[in-house]
Design an enzyme around this catalytic site. Structure first.
Site, PDB file in Angstrom:
ATOM      1  N   GLU A  11       1.075  -4.453  23.589  1.00  0.00           N
ATOM      2  CA  GLU A  11       1.550  -3.061  23.673  1.00  0.00           C
ATOM      3  C   GLU A  11       0.752  -2.347  24.757  1.00  0.00           C
ATOM      4  O   GLU A  11      -0.457  -2.543  24.839  1.00  0.00           O
ATOM      5  CB  GLU A  11       1.351  -2.353  22.329  1.00  0.00           C
ATOM      6  CG  GLU A  11       2.241  -2.911  21.231  1.00  0.00           C
ATOM      7  CD  GLU A  11       2.159  -2.108  19.928  1.00  0.00           C
ATOM      8  OE1 GLU A  11       1.629  -0.975  19.941  1.00  0.00           O
ATOM      9  OE2 GLU A  11       2.616  -2.619  18.909  1.00  0.00           O
ATOM     10  N   HIS A  42       6.653   1.375  19.074  1.00  0.00           N
ATOM     11  CA  HIS A  42       5.587   1.791  18.143  1.00  0.00           C
ATOM     12  C   HIS A  42       5.652   3.295  17.856  1.00  0.00           C
ATOM     13  O   HIS A  42       4.750   4.057  18.217  1.00  0.00           O
ATOM     14  CB  HIS A  42       4.202   1.403  18.694  1.00  0.00           C
ATOM     15  CG  HIS A  42       3.161   1.334  17.631  1.00  0.00           C
ATOM     16  ND1 HIS A  42       2.080   0.491  17.692  1.00  0.00           N
ATOM     17  CD2 HIS A  42       3.025   2.009  16.454  1.00  0.00           C
ATOM     18  CE1 HIS A  42       1.320   0.649  16.615  1.00  0.00           C
ATOM     19  NE2 HIS A  42       1.878   1.577  15.845  1.00  0.00           N
ATOM     20  N   GLY A  92       0.855  -1.195   0.000  1.00  0.00           N
ATOM     21  CA  GLY A  92       0.000   0.000   0.000  1.00  0.00           C
ATOM     22  C   GLY A  92       0.886   1.238   0.000  1.00  0.00           C
ATOM     23  O   GLY A  92       2.031   1.204  -0.462  1.00  0.00           O
ATOM     24  N   ARG A  93       0.355   2.333   0.573  1.00  0.00           N
ATOM     25  CA  ARG A  93       1.120   3.596   0.548  1.00  0.00           C
ATOM     26  C   ARG A  93       2.440   3.479   1.296  1.00  0.00           C
ATOM     27  O   ARG A  93       3.467   3.990   0.853  1.00  0.00           O
ATOM     28  CB  ARG A  93       0.293   4.722   1.169  1.00  0.00           C
ATOM     29  CG  ARG A  93      -0.873   5.165   0.336  1.00  0.00           C
ATOM     30  CD  ARG A  93      -1.489   6.392   1.000  1.00  0.00           C
ATOM     31  NE  ARG A  93      -2.706   6.806   0.335  1.00  0.00           N
ATOM     32  CZ  ARG A  93      -3.901   6.296   0.599  1.00  0.00           C
ATOM     33  NH1 ARG A  93      -4.025   5.359   1.517  1.00  0.00           N
ATOM     34  NH2 ARG A  93      -4.976   6.723  -0.041  1.00  0.00           N
TER      35      ARG A  93
HETATM   36  C1  8YV Z   1       0.378   5.007  15.696  1.00  0.00           C
HETATM   37  C2  8YV Z   1      -0.166   3.626  13.656  1.00  0.00           C
HETATM   38  O1  8YV Z   1      -0.194   3.935  16.246  1.00  0.00           O
HETATM   39  O2  8YV Z   1      -1.282   4.951  12.086  1.00  0.00           O
HETATM   40  C3  8YV Z   1      -1.177   3.857  12.594  1.00  0.00           C
HETATM   41  O3  8YV Z   1      -1.885   2.892  12.241  1.00  0.00           O
HETATM   42  O4  8YV Z   1       0.040   2.521  14.057  1.00  0.00           O
HETATM   43  C4  8YV Z   1       0.653   4.757  14.225  1.00  0.00           C
HETATM   44  O5  8YV Z   1       0.554   5.859  13.486  1.00  0.00           O
HETATM   45  C5  8YV Z   1      -0.467   6.208  15.961  1.00  0.00           C
HETATM   46  O6  8YV Z   1       0.152   7.338  15.679  1.00  0.00           O
HETATM   47  C6  8YV Z   1      -0.963   6.281  17.373  1.00  0.00           C
HETATM   48  O7  8YV Z   1      -2.335   6.472  17.297  1.00  0.00           O
END
Ligand code: 8YV
Length: 324
Positions: free
Chosen positions: A269, A289, A161-162
């Site tokens: 997490e 993350h 994807g992107r």
């Molecule tokens: C972070 C992500 O979890 O965009 C997503 O799917 O996993 C990440 O960008 C996000 O910024 C926290 O909400």
């Protein structure tokens, strides 16, 4: 006597979304956030949304059927994230709530991080930093910290994807041969060649996971797949925990069946147990993350999420609804 109807109540699950102060909001909107650093659990989130018209959430927040049942006024849930596996979309549809996300604006930041993990894992950068911090930089030894080349290696991208495509563009700069595998075939972009998954794993020196978490991608990479990548291979994931079988990954690294790995995402997490074996495997780089964690990217994500809130509350279609 004239009365002014109060503006909408917009609940944000977290304090401190970058750039929030610059986002135009509906007249009279009331913004509700937990205190700085707070991480509301399911019950606290349900309490927060009781009178909410809109809810802005992040990846760790579970937006389940009970939450929708507790929020009779809710019209929109806006994710500050591209992944939406934390939202019960069927429950949202039953309650007539629009769910939106932030595609596109975080592809470059996440691809940068994937490349960071590739370089860190393959060139053993964490091990090297650690010995310096311990004051253990010894006499020159031609065998010290030998890693494997990233330049001119073959990169396999699972999920084109992107974000996957942004990883491929970076790989082109490293002179890498790029393979890609996607559930739905992608048009040839002149950078990556499509391949079946097993063939991609076998031919790649480095594999980057960029798939969303779905029932089909859960456990996608286990012992068999790691063995296809092989002892000179590196696996990195900026996708979602659960796509890689973590026990199988540890086993492959410990037994030299995989050269190295880098994870930004975990089955659990936040991963808080300092004794977790994932955190102590020398050839495994772990990050908490942070794929989208740059000031510019998070600011764009905040603006996009709030724009979706404003449009839905104004009775217009959401610019970025999650795909059906
Ligand atoms: C972070 C992500 O979890 O965009 C997503 O799917 O996993 C990440 O960008 C996000 O910024 C926290 O909400």
């Amino acid at each position: 006597m004239s009365t002014t109807a109060p503006g909408p109540r917009i609940v944000l699950s977290r304090y401190g979304y970058p750039g929030l102060e610059d986002v135009p909001l509906p007249a009279g909107a009331e913004l509700v956030t937990p205190p700085a650093g707070a991480s509301p659990d399911a019950a606290e989130l349900r309490e927060l949304v009781a009178d909410a018209d809109a809810l802005v959430v992040s990846t760790p927040d579970q937006v389940d059927a009970d939450l929708f049942a507790a929020a009779p006024r809710l019209k929109v849930v806006a994710l500050v994230a591209v992944g939406f596996d934390n939202v019960d979309l069927e429950a949202a549809a039953r309650h007539g709530v629009t769910v939106t996300h932030t595609p596109g604006v975080l592809a470059d930041a996440t691809a940068d991080l994937a490349f960071g993990l590739i370089l860190m894992a393959r060139r053993r950068l964490v091990e090297a930093t650690d010995i310096m911090r311990r004051g253990e930089w010894g006499a020159f030894d031609p065998r010290s910290f030998l890693g494997l080349d990233v330049a001119n290696a073959t990169l396999g991208i699972v999920g084109y994807g992107r974000i996957g495509a942004a990883v491929a563009r970076r790989a082109a700069g490293f002179g890498m041969t790029v393979l890609q595998h996607s559930r739905s075939p992608r048009p040839d972009d002149g950078i990556a060649t499509a391949a079946p998954l097993d063939e991609l794993l076998e031919r790649s020196d480095v594999v980057s996971l960029n798939v969303p978490r779905t029932p089909q991608t859960t456990g996608l990479i286990g012992a068999r797949e790691l063995d296809l990548i092989g002892p000179r291979g590196t696996l990195v994931s900026t996708a979602r925990g659960g796509v890689v079988d973590e026990a199988a990954l540890l086993d492959a690294l410990r037994n030299g069946r995989l050269h190295s790995a880098g994870l930004d995402v975990f089955a659990t997490e936040p991963l808080r147990d300092p004794h977790d074996p994932l955190l102590h495997e020398p050839r495994l780089v772990c990050l908490p993350h942070i794929g989208s964690a740059s000031i510019e990217t998070r600011t764009r994500m905040t603006a996009m999420a709030l724009r979706n809130v404003c449009e839905v509350l104004a009775g217009r279609p959401a610019p970025n609804p999650v795909p059906a």
